[in-house]
Design a protein around this motif. Structure first.
Motif, PDB file in Angstrom:
ATOM      1  N   ALA A 227      92.028  34.116  42.962  1.00 27.71           N
ATOM      2  CA  ALA A 227      91.171  33.293  43.823  1.00 27.71           C
ATOM      3  C   ALA A 227      90.451  34.143  44.868  1.00 27.71           C
ATOM      4  O   ALA A 227      89.331  33.816  45.283  1.00 27.71           O
ATOM      5  CB  ALA A 227      92.012  32.214  44.502  1.00 27.71           C
ATOM      6  N   PRO A 231      85.319  35.448  43.495  1.00 28.04           N
ATOM      7  CA  PRO A 231      84.004  35.223  44.119  1.00 28.04           C
ATOM      8  C   PRO A 231      83.101  36.446  44.111  1.00 28.04           C
ATOM      9  O   PRO A 231      81.874  36.314  43.967  1.00 28.04           O
ATOM     10  CB  PRO A 231      84.379  34.810  45.553  1.00 28.04           C
ATOM     11  CG  PRO A 231      85.718  34.183  45.420  1.00 28.04           C
ATOM     12  CD  PRO A 231      86.418  35.003  44.372  1.00 28.04           C
ATOM     13  N   ASP A 265      88.002  25.152  37.467  1.00 31.62           N
ATOM     14  CA  ASP A 265      86.990  24.212  37.956  1.00 31.62           C
ATOM     15  C   ASP A 265      85.935  24.941  38.783  1.00 31.62           C
ATOM     16  O   ASP A 265      84.746  24.623  38.741  1.00 31.62           O
ATOM     17  CB  ASP A 265      87.644  23.118  38.812  1.00 31.62           C
ATOM     18  CG  ASP A 265      88.444  22.127  37.979  1.00 31.62           C
ATOM     19  OD1 ASP A 265      88.209  22.061  36.752  1.00 31.62           O
ATOM     20  OD2 ASP A 265      89.303  21.429  38.540  1.00 31.62           O
ATOM     21  N   ARG A 266      86.385  25.961  39.545  1.00 33.81           N
ATOM     22  CA  ARG A 266      85.462  26.744  40.383  1.00 33.81           C
ATOM     23  C   ARG A 266      84.783  27.864  39.598  1.00 33.81           C
ATOM     24  O   ARG A 266      83.601  28.148  39.795  1.00 33.81           O
ATOM     25  CB  ARG A 266      86.227  27.353  41.559  1.00 33.81           C
ATOM     26  CG  ARG A 266      86.757  26.359  42.570  1.00 33.81           C
ATOM     27  CD  ARG A 266      87.630  27.055  43.601  1.00 33.81           C
ATOM     28  NE  ARG A 266      86.912  28.105  44.312  1.00 33.81           N
ATOM     29  CZ  ARG A 266      87.486  29.082  44.998  1.00 33.81           C
ATOM     30  NH1 ARG A 266      88.829  29.157  45.042  1.00 33.81           N
ATOM     31  NH2 ARG A 266      86.766  29.987  45.626  1.00 33.81           N
ATOM     32  N   PHE A 267      85.550  28.491  38.709  1.00 31.79           N
ATOM     33  CA  PHE A 267      85.048  29.639  37.939  1.00 31.79           C
ATOM     34  C   PHE A 267      85.362  29.387  36.461  1.00 31.79           C
ATOM     35  O   PHE A 267      86.376  29.866  35.939  1.00 31.79           O
ATOM     36  CB  PHE A 267      85.720  30.933  38.401  1.00 31.79           C
ATOM     37  CG  PHE A 267      85.702  31.146  39.888  1.00 31.79           C
ATOM     38  CD1 PHE A 267      84.554  31.606  40.521  1.00 31.79           C
ATOM     39  CD2 PHE A 267      86.826  30.875  40.662  1.00 31.79           C
ATOM     40  CE1 PHE A 267      84.538  31.805  41.894  1.00 31.79           C
ATOM     41  CE2 PHE A 267      86.825  31.064  42.030  1.00 31.79           C
ATOM     42  CZ  PHE A 267      85.667  31.525  42.655  1.00 31.79           C
TER      43      PHE A 267
END
Length: 389
Positions: A227, A231, A265-267
């Protein structure tokens, strides 16, 4: 030590793991040297029995109780009642097979230690892991030092991680599993095929781990590090491979599966949770970096196998991992938190090719033979008991 001798090896763990692998690996060499090994263990998995018998061991099924992390009085009462039954059963096996030595695998395997003491049979006590709080390991270390005729540790770095062993440190026999470097080696064709199977393209860098889905493996720590890394590093992919441990399924769903879903869900597609449905060497060929996040380990055969595959290692500083991972040379050691682990992964990624080559060279240069270490321990235990008499 006069051969042949009979060794009763006791394993409490019901799932296949490093303890079983060590028995499987060393039994053929011990048998050739004149040692007959009888293995007492939970036999709920027929495949475990088949593999150990194929190695040349005799298997004696025993449904052992195990110490649990619980404050529930009923749980502890069940353990204490089962402990007495288990001691009686191990004592019967000592007598039935005429065991010359009892081999205890694990710090908290009290049943065989008590049975060997009662039967006045030499005791070899193996410390395989850093499981348990430090204060408990200190207490148990003193018990081991006073009870055992010979002490073995899974790697040299295990010795200072257990209190109470200082007085016998010079007599402790370290050992570690050897790696089949012919089976575990870089293979470009296998890598291409397996990466295609896992949906990994040539520009993606995979940070992977492999181990049972048990709480002590701390797979959620790797996802917490992911996590922090994803990004700024969209080319990274995290692959977590392992098989279920029935008693740990609720934990794994809550702590690991939930995190993986949130990250995807984010990546999308950056985190893969997979069961082990291929040989370890084939799965590792997908990885670019091997990560170990365990809270409790010994010498970690899977880490040595990853290094033989030419993989740099990022590991929590636990057990005997410092015996394998040389910071700045074959990988990095980190504190057990997401920030430290993510920083270590960043550092390894910069030099991953050089670290990977050095890791394989390190494993190829190792000359340790676990069979010799076991024979030495049996000889030492028998001689020690003879001297005491």
């Amino acid at each position: 030590m006069r051969l042949p001798i009979r060794v009763l090896s006791v394993l409490l763990a019901p799932q296949w793991g490093g303890l079983h692998g060590m028995i499987e690996q060393t039994t053929p060499g011990l048998k050739a040297a004149g040692v007959q090994r009888i293995v007492a263990l939970p036999a709920s998995d027929p495949e475990i029995v088949r593999r150990l018998e194929a190695s040349g061991a005799l298997v004696a099924p025993v449904d052992f109780v195990r110490l649990r992390r619980s404050l529930n009085p009923a749980t502890q009462a069940k353990y204490l009642l089962g402990l007495r039954r288990d001691v009686r059963r191990v004592t019967e096996l000592i007598q039935e097979h005429g065991a010359d030595v009892v081999e205890v695998a694990g710090l908290f395997a009290l049943q065989p230690a008590i049975a060997a003491t009662k039967a006045r049979v030499p005791l070899v006590w193996q410390l395989h892991s850093t499981m348990g709080p430090q204060r408990v390991r200190n207490l148990m270390g003193r018990i081991v030092a006073k009870t055992a005729d010979a002490v073995m540790t899974s790697g040299k770095s295990m010795i200072p991680r257990h209190g109470g062993l200082d007085d016998i440190a010079d007599e402790i026999i370290p050992f570690s599993a050897s790696v089949n470097t012919e089976a575990f080696h870089p293979d470009l064709k296998v890598r291409e095929a397996m990466r295609a199977q896992f949906g990994v393209d040539e520009n993606e860098v995979v940070v992977g781990t492999l181990g049972n889905r048990a709480w002590q493996k701390r797979h959620e720590l790797l996802l917490d590090a992911a996590a922090l890394l994803l990004p700024q590093n969209p080319h990274l992919k995290f692959l977590v491979v392992g098989n279920d441990v029935p008693s740990n399924v609720p934990y794994y769903r809550r702590e690991v599966v939930t995190r993986a879903k949130a990250l995807n869900d984010r990546f999308p597609g950056r985190v893969l949770l997979c069961t082990q449905n291929a040989p370890v060497s084939a799965i590792m060929s997908v990885f670019d970096v091997f990560a170990l996040t365990s809270v409790a380990e010994g010498a970690s055969l899977v880490t040595a196998e990853a290094m033989a595959m030419g993989l740099p290692v990022v590991s929590v500083d636990v057990g005997s991992l410092p015996d394998l991972v040389r910071p700045g040379h074959t990988g990095c050691l980190a504190n057990p938190n997401a920030g430290a682990l993510s920083l270590a992964i960043r550092q390894v990624l910069v030099n991953r090719h050089a670290f990977g080559r050095a890791a394989r060279e390190f494993v190829l240069a190792r000359k340790e033979d676990p069979v010799d270490a076991h024979l030495h321990a049996y000889r030492y235990a028998l001689d020690s008991r003879a001297r005491s008499r």
